[in-house]
Design a protein around this motif. Sequence first.
Motif, PDB file in Angstrom:
ATOM      1  N   PHE A  94     106.020  15.109 -23.042  1.00 38.66           N
ATOM      2  CA  PHE A  94     106.620  15.510 -24.322  1.00 38.66           C
ATOM      3  C   PHE A  94     106.925  14.289 -25.192  1.00 38.66           C
ATOM      4  CE2 PHE A  94     110.426  16.449 -26.872  1.00 38.66           C
ATOM      5  CZ  PHE A  94     109.931  17.490 -27.657  1.00 38.66           C
ATOM      6  N   LYS A  95     107.435  13.256 -24.558  1.00 36.55           N
ATOM      7  CA  LYS A  95     107.791  12.035 -25.300  1.00 36.55           C
ATOM      8  C   LYS A  95     106.586  11.469 -26.035  1.00 36.55           C
ATOM      9  CE  LYS A  95     108.668   7.138 -24.323  1.00 36.55           C
ATOM     10  NZ  LYS A  95     108.941   6.149 -23.257  1.00 36.55           N
ATOM     11  N   TYR A 137     106.119  23.585 -27.314  1.00 36.81           N
ATOM     12  CA  TYR A 137     107.286  24.329 -27.807  1.00 36.81           C
ATOM     13  C   TYR A 137     107.118  25.825 -27.555  1.00 36.81           C
ATOM     14  CZ  TYR A 137     109.719  20.508 -30.216  1.00 36.81           C
ATOM     15  OH  TYR A 137     110.440  19.374 -30.514  1.00 36.81           O
ATOM     16  N   LYS A 155     104.767  13.938 -28.585  1.00 37.15           N
ATOM     17  CA  LYS A 155     105.567  14.070 -29.812  1.00 37.15           C
ATOM     18  C   LYS A 155     105.431  12.830 -30.682  1.00 37.15           C
ATOM     19  CE  LYS A 155     110.112  15.240 -31.628  1.00 37.15           C
ATOM     20  NZ  LYS A 155     111.527  15.530 -31.326  1.00 37.15           N
ATOM     21  N   ASP A 181     107.749  24.024 -22.630  1.00 38.38           N
ATOM     22  CA  ASP A 181     107.559  22.750 -21.943  1.00 38.38           C
ATOM     23  C   ASP A 181     108.182  21.582 -22.706  1.00 38.38           C
ATOM     24  OD1 ASP A 181     106.154  23.944 -19.890  1.00 38.38           O
ATOM     25  OD2 ASP A 181     104.221  23.685 -20.872  1.00 38.38           O
ATOM     26  N   ALA A 182     108.789  21.844 -23.847  1.00 37.42           N
ATOM     27  CA  ALA A 182     109.388  20.793 -24.654  1.00 37.42           C
ATOM     28  C   ALA A 182     110.861  20.620 -24.288  1.00 37.42           C
ATOM     29  CB  ALA A 182     109.263  21.145 -26.141  1.00 37.42           C
ATOM     30  N   ASP A 183     111.436  19.502 -24.714  1.00 39.45           N
ATOM     31  CA  ASP A 183     112.872  19.305 -24.539  1.00 39.45           C
ATOM     32  C   ASP A 183     113.607  20.431 -25.248  1.00 39.45           C
ATOM     33  OD1 ASP A 183     112.393  17.052 -23.130  1.00 39.45           O
ATOM     34  OD2 ASP A 183     113.107  15.633 -24.655  1.00 39.45           O
ATOM     35  N   GLY A 184     114.556  21.053 -24.538  1.00 37.00           N
ATOM     36  CA  GLY A 184     115.290  22.161 -25.138  1.00 37.00           C
ATOM     37  C   GLY A 184     114.642  23.508 -24.884  1.00 37.00           C
ATOM     38  N   PRO A 229     108.793  15.566 -19.182  1.00 34.17           N
ATOM     39  CA  PRO A 229     109.518  14.732 -20.165  1.00 34.17           C
ATOM     40  C   PRO A 229     108.654  13.587 -20.705  1.00 34.17           C
ATOM     41  CG  PRO A 229     110.941  15.254 -18.312  1.00 34.17           C
ATOM     42  CD  PRO A 229     109.572  15.726 -17.937  1.00 34.17           C
ATOM     43  N   THR A 230     107.881  12.943 -19.822  1.00 39.78           N
ATOM     44  CA  THR A 230     107.004  11.859 -20.282  1.00 39.78           C
ATOM     45  C   THR A 230     105.914  12.412 -21.194  1.00 39.78           C
ATOM     46  OG1 THR A 230     107.380  10.590 -18.257  1.00 39.78           O
ATOM     47  CG2 THR A 230     105.429  10.027 -19.541  1.00 39.78           C
ATOM     48  N   HIS A 287     104.719  15.211 -15.138  1.00 37.20           N
ATOM     49  CA  HIS A 287     106.061  14.862 -15.594  1.00 37.20           C
ATOM     50  C   HIS A 287     106.191  15.293 -17.060  1.00 37.20           C
ATOM     51  CE1 HIS A 287     109.591  12.162 -16.442  1.00 37.20           C
ATOM     52  NE2 HIS A 287     109.911  12.654 -15.251  1.00 37.20           N
TER      53      HIS A 287
END
Length: 601
Positions: A499-500, A521, A503, A525-528, A496-497, A494
């Motif tokens: 990355f959260k 990044y 980070k 695989d990072a947000d965005g 998003p988890t 997962h």
Amino acid sequence: MSDQRMIGHYRIVELLGAGAMGKVHVAFDTFIDREVAIKSLRAELTQDPEFVGRFKAEAQSLARLNHPNITTLYSLLPDGNALYMVMELVRGRALDDVLRDCGGPLGVKESLAIIAQAADGVAYAHQMGVIHRDIKPSNLMIGNDGRVKIMDFGIARVQGSVRMTRAGTAIGTPLYMAPEQRRGSEGDERSDLYSLAVVLYEILSGAPPFAGLDEVELLQAQIGKDPPPLVPRVVGVTPELEAALMKALAKRPEQRYPSIRAFSDAIGATSLRVDATTIVQSPAHLLDRTTQTASAGAAASLPSVALAVARSRSTSLVRRFKSLHPALQGVSVAIVAFAAVAPLLFGGGGDAEGGAKKHDERIERDRRAAEPEIDRRQTAKSYDYAQVGEIKPVRNEIDRPAVATTDTPSKPKCNEGFSIADCQPSSVPGQKTATVEKASLGSAGTIADLRRAVKEKEFDRAFAIGEPLAETGEREAQFIVGMISLKGQGRSQHLPTAFKWIKKAAEKEFPEAEAVLGNMYQNGDADGGENLDEAVRWFTKAAEQNNARGQFWLGKAYEKGVSNVLKKDVRKAGDLYRLAKTQDFPGAAEALEALRKSGKY
């Protein structure tokens, strides 16, 4: 600041170096025709009162000092909203660069000649009421004339002045900080003495006296362990020199020498003061292997080595005994006395065989103690986190060919050999041995349970333990939970988890998390999605904390010149590969060799 910009009557010539806080340029004083060094804060930091205050404090500390072994401050020059320190230009190399290129220890005589000069400068600063608080190899410049210059008084403190850090806040470089500084004390002359002793130990042996896979483990070693003995594994180190060095590395300030000068006298450095620059000569001379061989001298005979070991160990026992509380000293004497008379009181049937066995065991322990520490590390078991699988770089913008690829990754990506075992912060090159059951400050039991679950590859249990702990802000737990999510171990992957939590750990300056976040990044695989500027930013943060992964991938970025905020610089790429290589990072040696074969480095 462009290369031809004028600051007052100083013409900027070239960039000499850059760091996390600022830059140093070579400039030409057009009034009196001489070269100078101009130090400046990064533009974004000039708006921060704390950084500006530290910059001014460094200038104020330097303004009090005028010594041949301390860089001279000429003036503090305001220019608009910016401040510049105009300083003496020292041509040479920092001691940490020399040690890195040397790949091993320096000769004993050269080491003492370096320390003799550094001790002179530090002792003078103490006389003038200035405590440096960050003595380390990177802050000792070896001039091309053999003179040692103490650099960077950025966190120095004038005795009696208002402290610039909150009480209980540690400031300095953990590997070289005295135990009292690690606990948040301001430190005094004896703290600088401790740091200088760490430097001497490192240049004599090739490695610092204490090591740890993270700051907690390093702190535990500094507080609770003795440095590995130097006799007889370091040729030329006498029991007297070792004893003096160990006293300077005592855990409590009152157990050390009362002053830098007393320490310099005890190790025999003071007697070399007059000839010190001649002995050192230049950085190139220190890197000459024939110099080190000549300094080491001929190998001692076996009886001499045995005698030296016996004297070293007996001195160590006496030192430990003296460090005990008087009540414990009495108990220790009673125990030793009882052990001596017990065989007479209770009979000795069969003691001959048992005594011989114990004698053999003692010989084996002494033999192992005499082996070089680096050899034992090479055969030691690596850090005992469970391996959670590799993440192959299916698509990697920094490392891929110029031809575009249409590969769509189905799993998270990173470089070869990536595992949770690699993801522990380390400030000590090459150190891989640790104990899983070590405690983290404030959450010892839970962290131990989490590490044990990962070691046993029970990732569901690890996640269940780690997630609540991560919610409390424990950065190591955040990183581990993020890695389990990133790799899909024991549960579905997962991103998003992952990355959260990674980070969050990175934002708490967890070095390996910073580097892994850069990989995320970099690989999209990072947000965005993919963001190479952010990747470079996080690689830089990790590299500045001596993280091998950050150094390697920042080197890749410099080699390719892929980012809008980073220009191609093969020299910097090679330097970063070399740093990562010293920590045995996978691929670093090959990348460095490829640059050298290309003739670009």
